[in-house]
Design a protein around this motif. Structure first.
Motif, PDB file in Angstrom:
ATOM      1  N   LEU A  46     -27.574 -23.173  -2.612  1.00 59.89           N
ATOM      2  CA  LEU A  46     -28.053 -22.206  -1.811  1.00 59.89           C
ATOM      3  C   LEU A  46     -29.597 -22.327  -1.710  1.00 59.89           C
ATOM      4  O   LEU A  46     -30.232 -22.403  -0.645  1.00 59.89           O
ATOM      5  CB  LEU A  46     -27.820 -20.615  -2.137  1.00 59.89           C
ATOM      6  CG  LEU A  46     -26.667 -20.322  -2.219  1.00 59.89           C
ATOM      7  CD1 LEU A  46     -26.549 -18.780  -2.608  1.00 59.89           C
ATOM      8  CD2 LEU A  46     -25.936 -19.938  -0.498  1.00 59.89           C
ATOM      9  N   LEU A  47     -30.115 -22.833  -2.634  1.00 58.85           N
ATOM     10  CA  LEU A  47     -31.719 -22.900  -2.796  1.00 58.85           C
ATOM     11  C   LEU A  47     -31.800 -24.238  -1.946  1.00 58.85           C
ATOM     12  O   LEU A  47     -32.768 -24.604  -1.551  1.00 58.85           O
ATOM     13  CB  LEU A  47     -31.975 -22.972  -4.102  1.00 58.85           C
ATOM     14  CG  LEU A  47     -33.560 -23.168  -4.301  1.00 58.85           C
ATOM     15  CD1 LEU A  47     -34.433 -22.065  -3.495  1.00 58.85           C
ATOM     16  CD2 LEU A  47     -34.127 -23.197  -5.814  1.00 58.85           C
ATOM     17  N   SER A  48     -31.141 -25.530  -2.485  1.00 57.30           N
ATOM     18  CA  SER A  48     -31.266 -26.734  -1.992  1.00 57.30           C
ATOM     19  C   SER A  48     -31.085 -26.924  -0.505  1.00 57.30           C
ATOM     20  O   SER A  48     -31.820 -27.683   0.136  1.00 57.30           O
ATOM     21  CB  SER A  48     -30.386 -27.926  -2.734  1.00 57.30           C
ATOM     22  OG  SER A  48     -29.097 -27.608  -2.505  1.00 57.30           O
ATOM     23  N   ALA A  49     -30.001 -26.052  -0.174  1.00 52.70           N
ATOM     24  CA  ALA A  49     -29.727 -25.902   1.407  1.00 52.70           C
ATOM     25  C   ALA A  49     -31.067 -25.478   2.164  1.00 52.70           C
ATOM     26  O   ALA A  49     -31.646 -26.057   3.389  1.00 52.70           O
ATOM     27  CB  ALA A  49     -28.569 -25.228   1.516  1.00 52.70           C
ATOM     28  N   GLU A  50     -31.628 -24.412   1.676  1.00 52.84           N
ATOM     29  CA  GLU A  50     -32.886 -23.798   2.412  1.00 52.84           C
ATOM     30  C   GLU A  50     -34.084 -24.837   2.410  1.00 52.84           C
ATOM     31  O   GLU A  50     -34.736 -24.852   3.007  1.00 52.84           O
ATOM     32  CB  GLU A  50     -33.122 -22.521   1.771  1.00 52.84           C
ATOM     33  CG  GLU A  50     -32.122 -21.478   2.073  1.00 52.84           C
ATOM     34  CD  GLU A  50     -32.208 -20.951   3.545  1.00 52.84           C
ATOM     35  OE1 GLU A  50     -33.429 -21.214   4.052  1.00 52.84           O
ATOM     36  OE2 GLU A  50     -31.219 -20.391   3.934  1.00 52.84           O
ATOM     37  N   TYR A  51     -34.256 -25.377   1.026  1.00 53.05           N
ATOM     38  CA  TYR A  51     -35.302 -26.327   1.157  1.00 53.05           C
ATOM     39  C   TYR A  51     -35.050 -27.372   1.941  1.00 53.05           C
ATOM     40  O   TYR A  51     -36.091 -27.960   2.410  1.00 53.05           O
ATOM     41  CB  TYR A  51     -35.295 -26.848  -0.528  1.00 53.05           C
ATOM     42  CG  TYR A  51     -36.616 -27.815  -0.733  1.00 53.05           C
ATOM     43  CD1 TYR A  51     -37.577 -27.114  -1.281  1.00 53.05           C
ATOM     44  CD2 TYR A  51     -36.363 -29.260  -0.946  1.00 53.05           C
ATOM     45  CE1 TYR A  51     -38.698 -28.003  -1.525  1.00 53.05           C
ATOM     46  CE2 TYR A  51     -37.316 -30.111  -1.084  1.00 53.05           C
ATOM     47  CZ  TYR A  51     -38.749 -29.518  -1.242  1.00 53.05           C
ATOM     48  OH  TYR A  51     -39.642 -30.209  -1.962  1.00 53.05           O
ATOM     49  N   THR A  52     -33.715 -28.136   2.074  1.00 48.43           N
ATOM     50  CA  THR A  52     -33.824 -29.151   2.921  1.00 48.43           C
ATOM     51  C   THR A  52     -34.213 -28.559   4.335  1.00 48.43           C
ATOM     52  O   THR A  52     -34.720 -29.383   5.115  1.00 48.43           O
ATOM     53  CB  THR A  52     -32.192 -29.791   2.941  1.00 48.43           C
ATOM     54  OG1 THR A  52     -31.920 -30.077   1.477  1.00 48.43           O
ATOM     55  CG2 THR A  52     -31.869 -30.933   3.883  1.00 48.43           C
ATOM     56  N   ARG A  53     -33.511 -27.484   4.805  1.00 44.12           N
ATOM     57  CA  ARG A  53     -33.581 -26.807   5.990  1.00 44.12           C
ATOM     58  C   ARG A  53     -35.401 -26.677   6.433  1.00 44.12           C
ATOM     59  O   ARG A  53     -35.778 -27.144   7.241  1.00 44.12           O
ATOM     60  CB  ARG A  53     -33.129 -25.603   6.219  1.00 44.12           C
ATOM     61  CG  ARG A  53     -33.185 -25.094   7.847  1.00 44.12           C
ATOM     62  CD  ARG A  53     -32.211 -23.680   7.845  1.00 44.12           C
ATOM     63  NE  ARG A  53     -30.708 -24.063   7.503  1.00 44.12           N
ATOM     64  CZ  ARG A  53     -30.362 -23.452   6.502  1.00 44.12           C
ATOM     65  NH1 ARG A  53     -30.981 -22.874   5.779  1.00 44.12           N
ATOM     66  NH2 ARG A  53     -29.073 -23.710   6.410  1.00 44.12           N
ATOM     67  N   HIS A  54     -36.077 -26.242   5.301  1.00 45.03           N
ATOM     68  CA  HIS A  54     -37.468 -25.960   5.520  1.00 45.03           C
ATOM     69  C   HIS A  54     -38.055 -27.445   5.705  1.00 45.03           C
ATOM     70  O   HIS A  54     -39.038 -27.630   6.756  1.00 45.03           O
ATOM     71  CB  HIS A  54     -38.090 -25.491   4.265  1.00 45.03           C
ATOM     72  CG  HIS A  54     -39.558 -25.255   4.127  1.00 45.03           C
ATOM     73  ND1 HIS A  54     -40.149 -24.490   5.043  1.00 45.03           N
ATOM     74  CD2 HIS A  54     -40.416 -26.050   3.420  1.00 45.03           C
ATOM     75  CE1 HIS A  54     -41.528 -24.551   4.718  1.00 45.03           C
ATOM     76  NE2 HIS A  54     -41.666 -25.444   3.740  1.00 45.03           N
TER      77      HIS A  54
END
Length: 301
Positions: free
Chosen positions: A250-258
C-alpha cells in the motif's frame, strides 16, 4: 517633572532606547549563531552541538552496561549532568533568541530539545528515568540542515505524504487484523483450552499467541498441543507471511503514484508550487497562469 518620572519608569523597566538597540543586536547575533548554519560561527556551533549529542547518547548507553557502570559509573554520571546543563543553557538561549519563541517551543525540534533535558532532572525523583534521555538522538536530524542534505528531506517528505494518503487503507487493514486476531484467539481457546489450559488460559492470552504467530515472531512460550490446533497454527503462520506484505504494498503504491505525479506536474514560477496537474492552465495555489515569468521578472519588466 514628567521627564523625570519617564526616566525613572524607563530605568526600572530596563528598556531605554539604548538597551533596546543593544538587546536587538545581541539577539540577532545569537540567532545567527544558533539557528543559522550558513555562517562560519553557526556551522561551528552546530558541529559542536552534534558532538555533544553523540557524546550524550554514548554516555547513556555505557551507563546501562553493568561492567562499565561499576568501574566509571560516577564519572559517567557527572559527565551526563554536565552535558544536560549545557543543553539546558542552549535551550534557554534558543528560546530567548528565537524570532518567535512560542513557535519554536511548539515546533518539532523545540519539543525534542525540551524532552531531551527533562529525563535527567526527573532522575532526581525517579530512578533510572535518565535513560529516557536517549531521545536526544533525534536532535541529530539537524544534520540534514547543517550539511545541506535537502534531497534527503525531500524524499522524507514524499514518504510522509505517501503514508498520509494511504492511512485509510492501512486503518482498514489493521481493523481486519484485529478482528482476525480476536476470532483466531477465541478459536484456539476453545480448541486448546481443555488440554493446554496453562498456555491458553483465557481469550486475551490466546489472542497474544495469535498476534505472535500472525506476525511470524514466534516466541515459543505459548504453543498448541492438539492436532487441530497445530493445523490451524500452520495456516496462521502461512497467512502471516502474506499479511506482512500488505502495508508495504500500500505504501509503495502511493509512493510510486506520488513520484509519478511529481514528474507529470507543472511548476508555478510565481509561487513555486510544484504539484499542479499536467493539463492545468492556472496554479491551484495562487491562481497565476502557469509557464509565465516569475515574480522578479514581472517586477523588473
Amino acid at each position: 517633572m514628567k521627564k523625570i518620572v519617564k526616566e525613572i519608569k524607563l530605568f526600572f523597566i530596563g528598556k531605554t532606547p539604548e538597551c533596546k538597540k543593544g538587546t536587538a543586536i545581541w539577539k540577532a547575533e545569537l540567532h545567527d549563531i544558533i539557528f543559522e548554519s550558513d555562517t562560519v560561527k553557526g556551522k561551528i556551533f552546530d558541529i559542536i552541538l552534534l558532538f555533544f549529542i553523540t557524546l550524550s547518547t554514548l554516555i547513556i548507553m555505557l551507563e546501562s552496561v553493568p561492567g562499565i557502570s561499576s568501574k566509571i559509573g560516577f564519572w559517567l554520571y557527572i559527565l551526563d549532568w554536565w552535558v544536560t546543563i549545557s543543553f539546558t543553557v542552549e535551550y534557554i538561549l534558543r528560546v530567548s533568541s528565537a524570532k518567535k519563541a512560542k513557535k519554536y517551543s511548539t515546533s518539532f525540534y523545540g519539543i525534542i530539545d525540551l524532552l531531551s533535558i527533562i529525563p535527567t532532572y526527573l532522575s532526581i525523583f525517579f530512578v533510572q528515568s535518565h535513560y529516557l534521555a536517549i531521545i536526544r538522538i533525534l536532535r541529530l536530524l539537524r544534520i540534514f540542515r547543517i550539511f545541506k542534505m535537502g534531497t534527503y528531506i525531500d524524499e522524507s517528505n514524499s514518504l510522509l505524504i505517501s503514508l498520509r494518503r494511504s492511512k485509510r487503507k492501512i486503518f482498514v487493514f489493521l481493523y481486519f487484523i484485529i478482528i482476525t486476531t480476536l476470532i483466531l484467539g477465541s478459536l484456539m481457546y476453545v480448541i486448546e483450552g481443555g488440554r493446554n489450559r496453562e498456555s491458553f488460559s483465557s481469550i486475551p492470552q490466546s489472542m497474544y499467541w495469535a498476534v505472535v504467530t500472525l506476525t511470524t515472531v514466534g516466541y515459543g512460550d505459548v504453543a498448541p498441543v492438539t492436532v487441530l490446533g497445530k493445523i490451524i497454527a500452520s495456516g496462521i503462520m502461512i497467512l502471516g507471511y502474506s499479511i506482512i506484505s500488505v502495508p508495504a504494498g500500500l505504501l509503495s503504491a502511493e509512493y510510486t503514484r506520488h513520484k509519478k505525479n511529481q514528474l507529470n506536474s507543472k511548476k508555478c514560477n510565481f509561487c513555486n508550487t510544484i504539484n499542479n496537474e499536467a493539463d492545468a492552465i492556472y496554479c491551484k495555489h495562487c491562481g497565476h497562469i502557469l509557464n509565465t515569468p516569475t515574480k522578479n521578472n514581472d517586477l523588473n519588466s
